[in-house]
Design an enzyme around this catalytic site. Structure first.
Site, PDB file in Angstrom:
ATOM      1  N   GLU A 100       0.843  -1.202   0.000  1.00 54.58           N
ATOM      2  CA  GLU A 100       0.000   0.000   0.000  1.00 54.58           C
ATOM      3  C   GLU A 100       0.877   1.251   0.000  1.00 54.58           C
ATOM      4  O   GLU A 100       0.515   2.278  -0.578  1.00 54.58           O
ATOM      5  CB  GLU A 100      -0.887   0.034   1.255  1.00 54.58           C
ATOM      6  CG  GLU A 100      -1.960  -1.041   1.309  1.00 54.58           C
ATOM      7  CD  GLU A 100      -2.616  -1.141   2.691  1.00 54.58           C
ATOM      8  OE1 GLU A 100      -3.750  -1.626   2.752  1.00 54.58           O
ATOM      9  OE2 GLU A 100      -1.986  -0.756   3.708  1.00 54.58           O
ATOM     10  N   THR A 106      -6.027   0.477   2.403  1.00 56.82           N
ATOM     11  CA  THR A 106      -7.114  -0.089   1.612  1.00 56.82           C
ATOM     12  C   THR A 106      -8.245  -0.502   2.545  1.00 56.82           C
ATOM     13  O   THR A 106      -8.070  -0.583   3.762  1.00 56.82           O
ATOM     14  CB  THR A 106      -6.620  -1.307   0.819  1.00 56.82           C
ATOM     15  OG1 THR A 106      -6.106  -2.268   1.743  1.00 56.82           O
ATOM     16  CG2 THR A 106      -5.552  -0.908  -0.180  1.00 56.82           C
ATOM     17  N   LYS A 137     -14.770  -0.455   5.632  1.00 59.92           N
ATOM     18  CA  LYS A 137     -14.373  -1.464   6.618  1.00 59.92           C
ATOM     19  C   LYS A 137     -12.907  -1.822   6.460  1.00 59.92           C
ATOM     20  O   LYS A 137     -12.485  -2.236   5.377  1.00 59.92           O
ATOM     21  CB  LYS A 137     -15.240  -2.707   6.395  1.00 59.92           C
ATOM     22  CG  LYS A 137     -14.877  -3.895   7.243  1.00 59.92           C
ATOM     23  CD  LYS A 137     -15.804  -5.064   6.957  1.00 59.92           C
ATOM     24  CE  LYS A 137     -15.391  -6.273   7.752  1.00 59.92           C
ATOM     25  NZ  LYS A 137     -14.091  -6.825   7.316  1.00 59.92           N
ATOM     26  N   MET A 160      -8.900  -2.456   9.047  1.00 59.66           N
ATOM     27  CA  MET A 160      -8.350  -3.119  10.233  1.00 59.66           C
ATOM     28  C   MET A 160      -7.420  -2.255  11.085  1.00 59.66           C
ATOM     29  O   MET A 160      -6.738  -2.786  11.962  1.00 59.66           O
ATOM     30  CB  MET A 160      -7.615  -4.406   9.804  1.00 59.66           C
ATOM     31  CG  MET A 160      -8.531  -5.412   9.116  1.00 59.66           C
ATOM     32  SD  MET A 160      -7.697  -6.883   8.443  1.00 59.66           S
ATOM     33  CE  MET A 160      -7.014  -7.613   9.912  1.00 59.66           C
ATOM     34  N   GLU A 161      -7.358  -0.951  10.837  1.00 55.70           N
ATOM     35  CA  GLU A 161      -6.410  -0.117  11.588  1.00 55.70           C
ATOM     36  C   GLU A 161      -6.942   1.231  12.074  1.00 55.70           C
ATOM     37  O   GLU A 161      -6.510   1.729  13.129  1.00 55.70           O
ATOM     38  CB  GLU A 161      -5.149   0.177  10.734  1.00 55.70           C
ATOM     39  CG  GLU A 161      -4.267  -1.022  10.446  1.00 55.70           C
ATOM     40  CD  GLU A 161      -4.694  -1.816   9.220  1.00 55.70           C
ATOM     41  OE1 GLU A 161      -5.496  -1.272   8.413  1.00 55.70           O
ATOM     42  OE2 GLU A 161      -4.250  -2.967   9.064  1.00 55.70           O
ATOM     43  N   ASP A 194     -12.193  -4.085  -2.158  1.00 55.35           N
ATOM     44  CA  ASP A 194     -13.167  -5.181  -2.204  1.00 55.35           C
ATOM     45  C   ASP A 194     -14.535  -4.685  -1.775  1.00 55.35           C
ATOM     46  O   ASP A 194     -14.655  -3.738  -1.004  1.00 55.35           O
ATOM     47  CB  ASP A 194     -12.712  -6.320  -1.287  1.00 55.35           C
ATOM     48  CG  ASP A 194     -12.446  -5.847   0.126  1.00 55.35           C
ATOM     49  OD1 ASP A 194     -13.361  -5.946   0.947  1.00 55.35           O
ATOM     50  OD2 ASP A 194     -11.336  -5.352   0.402  1.00 55.35           O
TER      51      ASP A 194
END
Ligand code: SAH
Length: 240
Positions: free
Chosen positions: A10, A85, A169, A171-172, A195
């Protein structure tokens, strides 16, 4: 300003575009720092780095919190951006490659603690800096970013995402927002969609397929975001 990122793939396009050079970490954390000068603004890109035990990128909230703490302690940024992302929803109009900026608050959708007071602590609701001016200027979508430590989502996660109005959505971001709020530094997120959560193709498959494209789109928007704030800092501060 500091840009906190989870994965090397990324970060690579933005590091290359702004010609950032790596500086020594001087920390036991696997974090990597890349610095550049953009107009009147110093930019540091802090990447979580490789997990020493498992040899993969340190994605997820623990590494994000540590990296954010470390970059604030060492570089004293006036602004922190969580960049990376994320998943979006077709039902909410998201397309692969869209770039969102955070609105309102950051929430967790996997911290369910059914005890008075701790339920709200679990969700978090850490503030996002005001991104309306940035989104208008760059033509970006805005949405509530919702965080967990899983790539997929359980039925309980889905219920919590719906209850908190999550649009993006990943994760960080909520961990970055938590630390930024503790440190008193304004923070927002920039997230490129890899996605579609409500698509029949498995998330992991979509993610792998679209990671390179989304990371390029992310880098384009980050360059323009840095330009936006480099100018508005000169004009008396970010719209935060
Ligand atoms: N198998 C992948 C792992 C990527 S995990 C690999 O090693 O290449 C997903 C990363 O992208 C996390 O950092 C997360 O923030 C983000 N992400 C993208 N889409 C996501 C989604 N639908 N749900 C949660 N996180 C997502």
């Amino acid at each position: 300003m500091a840009v906190v990122m989870a994965m090397e793939a990324e970060a690579r396009p933005i590091v290359e575009r702004i010609g950032a050079r790596e500086v020594e970490g001087a920390t036991p954390l696997p974090v990597r720092f890349f610095v550049a000068r953009a107009g009147d603004c110093d930019v540091v890109i802090a990447v979580n780095g490789r997990d020493p035990r498992h040899g993969v990128d340190s994605i997820g909230t623990e590494a994000a919190a540590l990296t954010t703490w470390e970059v604030i302690r060492r570089f004293a940024p006036e602004l922190v951006i969580s960049a990376g992302t994320a998943g979006g929803w077709q039902a909410k109009g998201a397309c692969i490659g869209d770039v969102y900026v955070s609105s309102d608050v950051f929430v967790h959708h996997d911290r369910r603690i059914a005890i008075a007071g701790f339920d709200a602590y679990g969700v978090g609701r850490y503030p996002s800096a005001d991104t309306t001016g940035l989104a208008e200027s760059l033509g970006l979508k805005r949405g509530v970013v919702t965080t967990s430590n899983s790539l997929d989502e359980s039925d309980d996660d889905r219920r919590m995402i719906a209850a908190n109005g999550g649009d993006v959505k990943e994760m960080e971001a909520a961990a970055v927002a938590y630390v930024a709020e503790l440190a008193g530094v304004p923070m927002f997120a920039v997230k490129a969609i890899t996605d579609l959560v409500d698509h029949h193709t498995a998330t992991a498959e979509q993610f792998t397929e679209n990671l390179a494209l989304a990371s390029e789109r992310l880098a384009e928007v980050l360059v323009r975001t840095i330009g936006f704030f480099a100018v508005s800092v000169g004009n008396g501060g970010p719209d935060a």
